[in-house]
Design an enzyme around this catalytic site. Structure first.
Site, short mmCIF file in Angstrom:
data_model
loop_
_atom_site.label_atom_id
_atom_site.label_comp_id
_atom_site.label_asym_id
_atom_site.label_seq_id
_atom_site.Cartn_x
_atom_site.Cartn_y
_atom_site.Cartn_z
N LYS A 150 4.73 -1.62 26.72
CA LYS A 150 4.17 -2.02 25.44
C LYS A 150 2.67 -2.33 25.54
CE LYS A 150 8.47 -3.09 23.25
NZ LYS A 150 9.49 -2.99 24.34
C1 LIG Z 1 10.66 -2.34 24.16
C2 LIG Z 1 11.30 -1.87 25.41
C3 LIG Z 1 12.19 -0.78 25.42
C4 LIG Z 1 12.58 -0.07 24.14
O1 LIG Z 1 11.51 0.62 23.55
P1 LIG Z 1 11.61 1.14 22.04
O2 LIG Z 1 10.29 1.68 21.71
O3 LIG Z 1 11.96 -0.09 21.25
O4 LIG Z 1 12.70 2.13 22.01
C5 LIG Z 1 12.69 -0.36 26.63
N1 LIG Z 1 12.38 -0.99 27.78
C6 LIG Z 1 11.54 -2.04 27.81
C7 LIG Z 1 11.26 -2.69 29.11
C8 LIG Z 1 10.97 -2.52 26.64
O5 LIG Z 1 10.13 -3.56 26.67
#
Ligand SMILES: *Cc1c(COP(=O)(O)O)cnc(C)c1O
Length: 462
Positions: free
Chosen positions: A112
């Site tokens: 993210k």
């Molecule tokens: C947010 C997240 C996901 C899922 O991602 P999306 O974009 O919501 O599908 C998977 N793994 C981790 C470690 C995350 O922080």
């Protein structure tokens, strides 16, 4: 470039307006009216570029005139300067034709950061130019919140409030949200699940008086700018394996469908992607939908991959919008049915989705077993989310097309699960080794809209 709502009732906006508002006022999500195309030559020209140069070329056509080339390049440079790896998103090999894209070298050790760091820069630049300030409220199952706080802390024109489910995030995730000392950061521990956090956030956006009053802005994965920033690493990784002259596939550990939707955008832009594989944990609404056509909510079952513990995948609405030939009224009706518990995707739309997406579901036991086996046979210590991706990829991948599995978090972010599976406790990188010593600051809140709104009002008027 204009952005339109998936529910067809909100006015079209520029990139900057769509970024600053997050959710459309008709409850829909913004998507670009048209998708810019990259020719095979354009893609070939990405070979050998830095991550930042690639990011500029991929995102530039979507961003419009609000930012000059020079400013935009500068914001990209600032966004990724704090990463702990020069490649930003390095690719390592796991097995013949199976590769792991490490997206966990940013400041909060999850993918993210790729989107949030650039969004922080874009917000600050746009707000300063406009002489405005905003209140960012985000809901998180753990990683979005820490990434948002890291990106927005200390910025002059922003207050950032993060709602996380009390007691349901890992200690590292919690501390990353509660230890930044900056006064514009507000960590709120809500009594409920992630879906409750997400629901209260949606309520705030639909309460227009409050929304306008505090100048509410959202940076959850429904924000188009986040999806866009994630498109970049699909290109950078595919190109390093020979695209556009060789097709690749991707497997993506999926919760809110934001990350994998970015892969779909890359494909629509012209990147030769064969399959996009959705990997879910036991909270498998997407897997059930892609296999049987029924998008049906049920209880959340807390798992060792908490960032994927969700029942409603917000960004799936964007994929449905295309699968229903961009019919906003049809999408609005599905979303009404969802409030009653679920809907069935039409045959035509399901077929359209399956042209791009496959899916697989991984149990808790299989996740642990995969962490263990990847450590012994691939030399990789995986976080539980990434292990889910690797497991599904190993099951579904074709032998003749390279598979790239996205590693979405660093194993040290989920040390208990990793230690349970492998017997090894992954240490935090040196740059954050003192996380456990820093003092925490957090406000416990009830799952109650009015109470939340007045708390936010009070804090920003200080
Ligand atoms: C947010 C997240 C996901 C899922 O991602 P999306 O974009 O919501 O599908 C998977 N793994 C981790 C470690 C995350 O922080």
């Amino acid at each position: 470039m204009r952005y339109i709502s998936t529910r067809g009732q909100a006015p079209a906006l520029t990139f900057e307006e769509a970024m600053l508002s997050g959710l459309a006022r008709d409850g829909g999500l913004y998507v670009p009216e048209t998708i810019p195309q990259l020719s095979a030559d354009n893609i070939r020209a990405l070979q050998g570029l830095t991550y930042e140069e690639t990011a500029f070329r991929i995102m530039r056509p979507f961003v419009g005139d609000g930012f000059t080339d020079e400013v935009f390049a500068d914001l990209i440079a600032k966004a990724y300067a704090g990463f702990g790896h020069n490649a930003r998103a390095p690719l390592v090999q796991l097995a013949p034709n199976h590769f792991l894209l490490e997206l966990f070298h940013g400041p909060t050790l999850a993918f993210k950061d790729f989107a949030m760091q650039i969004i922080g820069q874009l917000f600050q630049e746009a707000l300063e130019r406009r002489g405005e300030r905003v209140t960012i409220v985000g809901a998180t199952s753990g990683d979005t919140g820490s990434a948002a706080i890291e990106a927005f802390k200390g910025l002059d024109n922003v207050d950032v409030f993060i709602l996380f489910p009390h007691g349901r995030v890992s200690e590292v995730q919690r501390r990353q949200m509660t230890t930044p000392p900056e006064a514009n950061v507000h960590a709120l521990a809500l009594d409920g699940h992630f879906d409750d956090c997400q629901a209260r956030l949606k309520d705030m956006f639909n309460h227009f008086e409050f929304r306008d009053n505090v100048r509410l802005a959202g940076v959850n994965s429904i924000n188009w700018a986040r999806v866009l920033a994630q498109v970049v690493y699909y290109f950078s990784s595919a190109v390093s394996l020979g695209a556009p002259d060789r097709k690749v596939s991707f497997t993506v550990p999926t919760g809110n469908f934001g990350d994998i939707f970015a892969g779909y955008i890359a494909k629509r832009m012209g990147l030769p992607i064969d399959r996009l594989v959705v990997a879910t944990n036991q909270n498998d609404i997407l897997h059930r939908c892609l296999t049987g056509g029924a998008y049906q909510t049920s209880q959340v079952h807390p798992s060792i991959s908490p960032s994927m513990d969700i029942q409603v995948s917000s960004n799936f609405e964007r994929a449905l919008f295309d699968a229903y030939d961009r019919d906003g009224a049809a999408v609005a009706q599905l979303m009404d049915e969802l409030k009653e518990g679920g809907f069935n995707v039409s045959q035509g739309a399901l077929q359209a989705l399956r042209e791009h997406f496959d899916s697989g579901r991984v149990s808790e036991e299989e996740t642990l077993a995969t962490i263990q086996s990847a450590q012994t046979t691939m030399g990789e210590l995986l976080c539980p989310h990434s292990a889910i991706g690797v497991r599904v990829a190993e099951t579904l991948r074709a032998s003749d097309t390279p598979m790239i599995t996205l590693a979405t978090a660093h194993p040290a972010k989920f040390p208990d699960a990793v230690e349970k599976a492998s017997g090894m406790r992954p240490p935090l990188p040196n740059r954050m080794a003192d996380l456990y010593e820093r003092p925490e600051r957090v406000t416990r809140v009830a799952n109650d809209l009015a109470a939340l709104e007045s708390l936010i009002q009070e804090r920003i008027n200080k």
